[in-house]
Scaffold this motif. Structure first.
Motif, short mmCIF file in Angstrom:
data_model
loop_
_atom_site.label_atom_id
_atom_site.label_comp_id
_atom_site.label_asym_id
_atom_site.label_seq_id
_atom_site.Cartn_x
_atom_site.Cartn_y
_atom_site.Cartn_z
N CYS A 140 -23.16 28.67 -32.36
CA CYS A 140 -23.70 30.00 -31.76
C CYS A 140 -22.91 31.30 -32.37
N LEU A 141 -22.02 31.19 -33.19
CA LEU A 141 -20.97 32.06 -33.67
C LEU A 141 -21.80 33.00 -34.46
N ALA A 142 -21.47 34.31 -33.98
CA ALA A 142 -22.35 35.80 -34.49
C ALA A 142 -21.29 36.39 -35.42
N GLU A 143 -20.30 36.53 -34.93
CA GLU A 143 -19.14 37.38 -35.63
C GLU A 143 -18.02 36.66 -35.83
N LEU A 144 -17.40 36.48 -37.19
CA LEU A 144 -16.32 35.63 -37.37
C LEU A 144 -15.36 36.61 -38.35
N TYR A 145 -14.07 36.67 -37.84
CA TYR A 145 -13.40 37.54 -38.73
C TYR A 145 -11.95 36.65 -39.00
N LEU A 146 -12.04 36.33 -40.69
CA LEU A 146 -11.30 35.33 -41.15
C LEU A 146 -10.41 36.04 -42.26
N ASN A 147 -10.44 37.51 -42.32
CA ASN A 147 -9.69 38.03 -43.25
C ASN A 147 -8.36 38.09 -43.08
N ASN A 148 -7.49 38.10 -44.22
CA ASN A 148 -5.74 38.23 -44.34
C ASN A 148 -5.37 36.93 -43.88
N ASN A 149 -6.06 35.96 -44.66
CA ASN A 149 -5.37 34.46 -44.51
C ASN A 149 -5.03 33.89 -45.70
N GLU A 150 -5.06 32.67 -46.08
CA GLU A 150 -4.71 32.17 -47.15
C GLU A 150 -5.81 30.99 -47.61
N ILE A 151 -7.21 31.21 -47.00
CA ILE A 151 -8.12 30.39 -47.32
C ILE A 151 -8.85 30.34 -48.51
N PHE A 152 -8.63 29.03 -49.11
CA PHE A 152 -9.15 28.84 -50.58
C PHE A 152 -10.48 27.95 -50.58
N ASP A 153 -11.09 27.64 -49.44
CA ASP A 153 -12.33 26.73 -49.43
C ASP A 153 -12.80 26.99 -48.19
N ILE A 154 -14.24 27.30 -48.06
CA ILE A 154 -15.02 27.48 -46.74
C ILE A 154 -16.25 26.43 -46.56
N GLN A 155 -15.97 25.39 -47.15
CA GLN A 155 -16.94 24.38 -47.09
C GLN A 155 -17.25 23.95 -45.71
N GLY A 156 -18.25 23.97 -45.11
CA GLY A 156 -18.86 23.50 -43.79
C GLY A 156 -19.30 24.96 -43.34
N LEU A 157 -19.19 25.92 -43.76
CA LEU A 157 -19.56 27.33 -43.03
C LEU A 157 -20.84 27.36 -43.27
#
Length: 337
Positions: A140-157
């Protein structure tokens, strides 16, 4: 003093104890670790020999153990952060949670959030996250704020089809193809940020993203223009571009053109063998040059201008006095070549 190695299903026991004649099996039930040495259990490793002193443990084993402890500690920190937010908002049931604010918590790991079935808004920016596996079942996620991290993979999104806003800027995403592929199924995604990622160094990064994600209206804070949409079709879809041009120019464009195929040269038009230069020009000789000019002028196309000769039309006063013959009006024709 004899070194003994013993094995039980799923548990390995080793230790140092006194045995005068042979190798014996040491068990935690038979002998305490403090009397005969340290007894260490290990699952699914029945052939590994370990000594009773921690100083002699392999470095790899110690490193793995420290990593596991660090991960457990990180999960515990995130669990506390989630519980604190639930207390602040006054939520007593997981079904009542619609938003979570977990930004600026120095989080490196996050506990599984799938228990919050109705979660719509999640703030996780300004942390130290490396992945997003903990939210792959929050549909049900409508808004997701993941900025300013160290994410190198978004698999599963890709499973989050309800996402409307996704901020991923200031991360470590390097593969533009894998990133765009993961976001392709999000038909409701309208706002996306990817700037300040290594993948942005790709020259056509913006047009490539617009082409594969046509539903995005705001990319990196800038509105997607109609000119950009036309440009990306021209660059990434040559066949469609030529079909559109062929329709626009009523079939005058070769829609079968392929930029990867070798250049096709049009066959040169050969001049007929019986063709003579200026053979279509009238070569009749005239004694008087004016006659030649007249004949040549008569071969040109004519333009006729016809109008009413108002001199032959009596005025109102002339009609009243009957001073002028009221015959039919005459037409005046002027022909030009």
């Amino acid at each position: 003093m004899v070194l003994a190695v013993g094995w039980k299903p799923q548990i390995l026991y080793t230790g140092l104890f006194e045995c005068p004649h042979s190798m014996a099996l040491a068990s935690s039930r038979d002998k305490a670790a403090g009397q005969a040495g340290l007894i260490i259990g290990a699952a699914e490793s029945p052939g590994v020999l370990m000594t009773g002193d921690l100083k002699h443990l392999p470095c790899a084993f110690q490193h793995t153990t420290s990593q596991a402890k660090a991960a457990d500690a990180a999960l515990e920190i995130s669990r506390r952060a989630v519980e604190d937010q639930l207390k602040i908002c006054g939520h007593k049931k997981d079904a009542d949670v619609f938003e979570l604010f977990l930004s600026q918590k120095e989080l490196t790991e996050v506990i599984d959030l799938s228990r919050f079935k109705k979660l719509k808004y999640l703030w996780l920016h300004h942390n130290k996250l490396h992945g997003i596996t903990f939210i792959t079942r929050n549909y049900c996620l409508a808004e997701l704020y993941l900025n300013n991290n160290e994410i190198f993979d978004i698999q599963g999104l890709h499973s989050l089809h309800s996402l409307h806003i996704l901020l991923l800027h200031h991360n470590e995403l390097t593969n533009i193809e894998a990133t765009v592929k993961e976001l392709k199924g999000m038909l409701n995604l309208k706002t996306l940020t990817l700037y300040q990622n290594p993948l942005c160094q790709y020259n056509l990064y913006r047009l490539y993203t617009i082409y594969h994600l046509p539903g995005v209206e705001l990319l990196d804070g800038n509105q997607v223009t109609e000119k950009e949409r036309r440009s990306m079709i021209t660059i990434f879809n040559h066949k469609k571009s030529h079909i559109v041009q062929s329709i626009a120019f009523r079939g005058k464009v070769d829609a079968s053109w392929n930029p990867r195929s070798p250049l096709k040269q049009k066959p040169a038009q050969r001049v007929p063998s019986d063709f003579a230069l200026a053979s279509n020009v009238d070569k009749t000789m005239f004694d008087d040059p004016e006659d030649a000019v007249f004949v040549r002028s008569m071969k040109r196309s004519a333009m006729a201008i016809t109008s009413l000769n108002w001199d032959t039309v009596p005025t109102r006063e002339e009609k009243y006095r009957e001073e002028k013959d009221t015959g039919p009006a005459q037409m005046l024709t002027v022909t030009l070549r």
